[in-house]
Design a protein around this motif. Structure first.
Motif, PDB file in Angstrom:
ATOM      1  N   MET A 297     -27.161  12.534-113.144  1.00 11.68           N
ATOM      2  CA  MET A 297     -27.072  11.764-111.908  1.00 11.68           C
ATOM      3  C   MET A 297     -28.450  11.163-111.593  1.00 11.68           C
ATOM      4  SD  MET A 297     -25.959  13.011-108.068  1.00 11.68           S
ATOM      5  CE  MET A 297     -24.320  13.455-108.654  1.00 11.68           C
ATOM      6  N   ALA A 298     -28.458   9.897-111.198  1.00 19.70           N
ATOM      7  CA  ALA A 298     -29.718   9.221-110.895  1.00 19.70           C
ATOM      8  C   ALA A 298     -30.386   9.847-109.677  1.00 19.70           C
ATOM      9  CB  ALA A 298     -29.461   7.736-110.653  1.00 19.70           C
ATOM     10  N   ARG A 299     -31.692   9.905-109.719  1.00 23.11           N
ATOM     11  CA  ARG A 299     -32.458  10.471-108.603  1.00 23.11           C
ATOM     12  C   ARG A 299     -32.419   9.512-107.415  1.00 23.11           C
ATOM     13  NH1 ARG A 299     -38.867  11.118-107.998  1.00 23.11           N
ATOM     14  NH2 ARG A 299     -38.965  13.056-106.807  1.00 23.11           N
ATOM     15  N   LYS A 300     -32.137  10.034-106.234  1.00 30.18           N
ATOM     16  CA  LYS A 300     -32.095   9.198-105.051  1.00 30.18           C
ATOM     17  C   LYS A 300     -33.508   8.815-104.620  1.00 30.18           C
ATOM     18  CE  LYS A 300     -27.668  10.624-103.139  1.00 30.18           C
ATOM     19  NZ  LYS A 300     -26.945  10.981-101.897  1.00 30.18           N
ATOM     20  N   PRO A 301     -33.665   7.666-103.946  1.00 22.56           N
ATOM     21  CA  PRO A 301     -35.010   7.227-103.543  1.00 22.56           C
ATOM     22  C   PRO A 301     -35.692   8.167-102.555  1.00 22.56           C
ATOM     23  CG  PRO A 301     -33.470   5.382-103.498  1.00 22.56           C
ATOM     24  CD  PRO A 301     -32.653   6.620-103.709  1.00 22.56           C
ATOM     25  N   PHE A 302     -34.909   8.824-101.684  1.00 21.47           N
ATOM     26  CA  PHE A 302     -35.503   9.651-100.632  1.00 21.47           C
ATOM     27  C   PHE A 302     -34.934  11.062-100.651  1.00 21.47           C
ATOM     28  CE2 PHE A 302     -35.404   5.268 -98.867  1.00 21.47           C
ATOM     29  CZ  PHE A 302     -36.775   5.036 -98.884  1.00 21.47           C
ATOM     30  N   ASP A 303     -35.794  12.009-100.317  1.00 18.90           N
ATOM     31  CA  ASP A 303     -35.346  13.380-100.123  1.00 18.90           C
ATOM     32  C   ASP A 303     -34.735  13.563 -98.739  1.00 18.90           C
ATOM     33  OD1 ASP A 303     -36.273  14.550-102.647  1.00 18.90           O
ATOM     34  OD2 ASP A 303     -38.277  14.162-101.871  1.00 18.90           O
ATOM     35  N   ILE A 304     -35.358  12.971 -97.739  1.00 14.77           N
ATOM     36  CA  ILE A 304     -34.915  13.137 -96.350  1.00 14.77           C
ATOM     37  C   ILE A 304     -34.903  11.775 -95.642  1.00 14.77           C
ATOM     38  CG2 ILE A 304     -35.403  14.175 -94.103  1.00 14.77           C
ATOM     39  CD1 ILE A 304     -36.659  16.515 -95.404  1.00 14.77           C
ATOM     40  N   LEU A 305     -33.838  11.547 -94.885  1.00 15.14           N
ATOM     41  CA  LEU A 305     -33.761  10.426 -93.952  1.00 15.14           C
ATOM     42  C   LEU A 305     -33.764  10.994 -92.543  1.00 15.14           C
ATOM     43  CD1 LEU A 305     -33.236   7.415 -93.190  1.00 15.14           C
ATOM     44  CD2 LEU A 305     -30.781   7.946 -93.364  1.00 15.14           C
ATOM     45  N   VAL A 306     -34.562  10.392 -91.670  1.00  9.87           N
ATOM     46  CA  VAL A 306     -34.699  10.847 -90.288  1.00  9.87           C
ATOM     47  C   VAL A 306     -34.463   9.665 -89.365  1.00  9.87           C
ATOM     48  CG1 VAL A 306     -36.272  11.862 -88.600  1.00  9.87           C
ATOM     49  CG2 VAL A 306     -36.374  12.620 -90.962  1.00  9.87           C
ATOM     50  N   PHE A 307     -33.758   9.896 -88.267  1.00  4.95           N
ATOM     51  CA  PHE A 307     -33.614   8.885 -87.214  1.00  4.95           C
ATOM     52  C   PHE A 307     -34.755   9.073 -86.215  1.00  4.95           C
ATOM     53  CE2 PHE A 307     -28.828   9.567 -87.970  1.00  4.95           C
ATOM     54  CZ  PHE A 307     -28.842   8.698 -89.049  1.00  4.95           C
ATOM     55  N   ALA A 308     -35.528   8.040 -86.019  1.00  6.42           N
ATOM     56  CA  ALA A 308     -36.770   8.168 -85.246  1.00  6.42           C
ATOM     57  C   ALA A 308     -36.510   8.234 -83.747  1.00  6.42           C
ATOM     58  CB  ALA A 308     -37.701   6.999 -85.550  1.00  6.42           C
ATOM     59  N   ASP A 309     -37.024   9.271 -83.116  1.00 10.55           N
ATOM     60  CA  ASP A 309     -37.137   9.328 -81.656  1.00 10.55           C
ATOM     61  C   ASP A 309     -38.573   8.916 -81.315  1.00 10.55           C
ATOM     62  OD1 ASP A 309     -38.318  11.499 -82.818  1.00 10.55           O
ATOM     63  OD2 ASP A 309     -37.576  12.968 -81.366  1.00 10.55           O
ATOM     64  N   ALA A 310     -38.929   7.694 -81.691  1.00 10.40           N
ATOM     65  CA  ALA A 310     -40.330   7.271 -81.723  1.00 10.40           C
ATOM     66  C   ALA A 310     -40.916   7.145 -80.318  1.00 10.40           C
ATOM     67  CB  ALA A 310     -40.466   5.943 -82.465  1.00 10.40           C
ATOM     68  N   CYS A 311     -41.950   7.928 -80.064  1.00 14.33           N
ATOM     69  CA  CYS A 311     -42.669   7.827 -78.807  1.00 14.33           C
ATOM     70  C   CYS A 311     -44.088   8.334 -79.024  1.00 14.33           C
ATOM     71  CB  CYS A 311     -41.983   8.622 -77.688  1.00 14.33           C
ATOM     72  SG  CYS A 311     -42.037  10.415 -77.903  1.00 14.33           S
ATOM     73  N   VAL A 312     -44.945   8.087 -78.076  1.00 12.84           N
ATOM     74  CA  VAL A 312     -46.290   8.652 -78.121  1.00 12.84           C
ATOM     75  C   VAL A 312     -46.372   9.777 -77.093  1.00 12.84           C
ATOM     76  CG1 VAL A 312     -47.393   6.532 -78.927  1.00 12.84           C
ATOM     77  CG2 VAL A 312     -47.210   6.974 -76.474  1.00 12.84           C
ATOM     78  N   ASP A 313     -47.280  10.695 -77.354  1.00 16.00           N
ATOM     79  CA  ASP A 313     -47.551  11.786 -76.424  1.00 16.00           C
ATOM     80  C   ASP A 313     -48.900  11.544 -75.759  1.00 16.00           C
ATOM     81  OD1 ASP A 313     -45.242  13.226 -76.915  1.00 16.00           O
ATOM     82  OD2 ASP A 313     -46.154  14.471 -78.472  1.00 16.00           O
ATOM     83  N   LEU A 314     -48.902  11.492 -74.446  1.00 11.39           N
ATOM     84  CA  LEU A 314     -50.138  11.506 -73.669  1.00 11.39           C
ATOM     85  C   LEU A 314     -50.272  12.912 -73.114  1.00 11.39           C
ATOM     86  CD1 LEU A 314     -52.610  10.269 -72.322  1.00 11.39           C
ATOM     87  CD2 LEU A 314     -51.120   9.492 -70.452  1.00 11.39           C
ATOM     88  N   ILE A 315     -51.242  13.650 -73.627  1.00 13.18           N
ATOM     89  CA  ILE A 315     -51.399  15.067 -73.304  1.00 13.18           C
ATOM     90  C   ILE A 315     -52.581  15.234 -72.354  1.00 13.18           C
ATOM     91  CG2 ILE A 315     -51.685  17.377 -74.249  1.00 13.18           C
ATOM     92  CD1 ILE A 315     -50.911  15.997 -77.018  1.00 13.18           C
ATOM     93  N   LEU A 316     -52.311  15.675 -71.141  1.00 14.50           N
ATOM     94  CA  LEU A 316     -53.349  15.953 -70.147  1.00 14.50           C
ATOM     95  C   LEU A 316     -53.548  17.457 -70.082  1.00 14.50           C
ATOM     96  CD1 LEU A 316     -52.149  13.539 -67.305  1.00 14.50           C
ATOM     97  CD2 LEU A 316     -53.747  13.063 -69.166  1.00 14.50           C
ATOM     98  N   ARG A 317     -54.788  17.920 -70.267  1.00 16.73           N
ATOM     99  CA  ARG A 317     -55.052  19.355 -70.395  1.00 16.73           C
ATOM    100  C   ARG A 317     -56.049  19.833 -69.346  1.00 16.73           C
ATOM    101  NH1 ARG A 317     -57.200  20.573 -76.069  1.00 16.73           N
ATOM    102  NH2 ARG A 317     -56.235  22.604 -75.777  1.00 16.73           N
ATOM    103  N   ASP A 318     -55.704  20.950 -68.714  1.00 17.23           N
ATOM    104  CA  ASP A 318     -56.616  21.588 -67.763  1.00 17.23           C
ATOM    105  C   ASP A 318     -56.015  22.929 -67.369  1.00 17.23           C
ATOM    106  OD1 ASP A 318     -58.209  22.069 -65.173  1.00 17.23           O
ATOM    107  OD2 ASP A 318     -59.075  20.206 -65.906  1.00 17.23           O
TER     108      ASP A 318
END
Length: 313
Positions: free
Chosen positions: A1-22
């Motif tokens: 069987m031919a090797r698939k291009p990807f091991d894992i596919l993920v659906f992106a919950d794309a966001c940035v984290d702004l982390i405020l620490r104190d």
């Protein structure tokens, strides 16, 4: 069987984290201005953190999703690319801003405020069979945040299984605390379920942890429950295996630890390693992420994980 291009596919919950620490980050309304000791702006999103960790462990990872056409979207694309993730399917949305989560980090605890933006712009129409079939495994995370996919999540997982993929699910927290959406039907198409303790109770509808475990074990072939500082436990058929974890190095915030754990476990599982080894790899990845600020900075690479090294000839 031919090797698939990807091991894992993920659906992106794309966001940035702004982390405020104190030591005290609790806001005080009435236009009171408080100072905080430090902040960090970094890529966030459970699925994006999973994708980055999996790629650093040598897996071929593709991510499908949307970001805004803005500086924060470019930050996410660059961070994923630097980790080795294939970002060709991560496109910009012309009208929505990139999602953002503000973390108020205080000691070992934190509160989060999220604006979804383009995070939930992905819909079933974006998921072509050709892309699904290009991967060995589908990791579906942030079930309740990816609201454009939520009406069709069972159909998506069923189609992935029909196309021969294995699947994993990390629902993450439900902001509406509904914990429904036909879970019984969806879980029959899940090979590995990866909740934390609180999520396991809510997903099962059982307040008692043992009862929650018993219920979920009957729904999926492999159940992995993340137990924070106590490590993790995996159940498969009649087997139960626990893995402790060494305390994380001081100075980290714990963000992304569970997601990095999930990626590490899946890297071992997709490599057909023993479940105990998969747990140990997951805990190493979770500890690494927890030892740094932000979800990806402390993630280990393939060279740091002897169990994933190819056997000498």
């Amino acid at each position: 069987m031919a090797r698939k291009p990807f091991d894992i596919l993920v659906f992106a919950d794309a966001c940035v984290d702004l982390i405020l620490r104190d030591d005290d980050v609790q806001p005080q309304f009435g236009q009171v201005e408080k100072l905080v000791a430090d902040y960090e702006l970094t890529m966030g999103g459970s699925c994006c953190i999973v994708a980055a960790q999996a790629a650093k462990l040598g897996l071929r990872v593709a991510i499908l999703g949307r970001v805004g056409d803005d500086a924060l979207g470019r930050l996410i694309i660059e961070a994923l690319g630097d980790a080795g993730v294939d970002t060709r399917y991560l496109s910009t949305h012309p009208h929505l801003r990139t999602g953002i989560t503000v973390h108020l980090a205080q000691g070992l605890d934190r509160a989060m405020l999220t604006h979804l933006g383009a995070l939930n712009a992905l819909t079933r129409a974006d998921i072509r069979d050709e892309l699904l079939a290009s991967a060995r495994h589908l990791h579906y995370g942030s079930l309740y945040l990816q609201r454009g996919l939520l009406p069709d999540w069972v159909t998506i997982l069923r189609r992935a299984k029909q196309l021969g993929l294995t699947t994993s699910l990390d629902t993450n927290w439900d902001p509406d605390e509904v914990w429904g959406y036909d879970l019984t039907s969806g879980l029959r198409y899940v090979d590995v379920l990866l909740p934390n303790e609180q999520e396991a109770r809510h997903l099962s509808g059982r307040a008692d942890f043992a009862a929650a475990v018993a219920y979920l074990r009957g729904q999926v072939p492999v159940l992995v429950i993340k137990r924070d500082l106590r490590g993790a436990v995996v159940w498969q058929a009649e087997r139960e295996i626990a893995q402790s974890v060494e305390p994380a190095s001081a100075g980290g915030d714990g963000i992304g630890a569970g997601d990095s754990f999930a990626a590490g476990f899946l890297a071992g599982w997709l490599g057909s390693l023993p479940l105990a080894t998969c747990l140990a790899i997951g805990c190493q990845c979770g500890r690494g992420a927890a030892s740094a600020v932000g979800g990806t900075r402390g993630q280990p690479h393939l060279a740091d994980v002897p169990a994933l090294q190819p056997s000498p000839l």
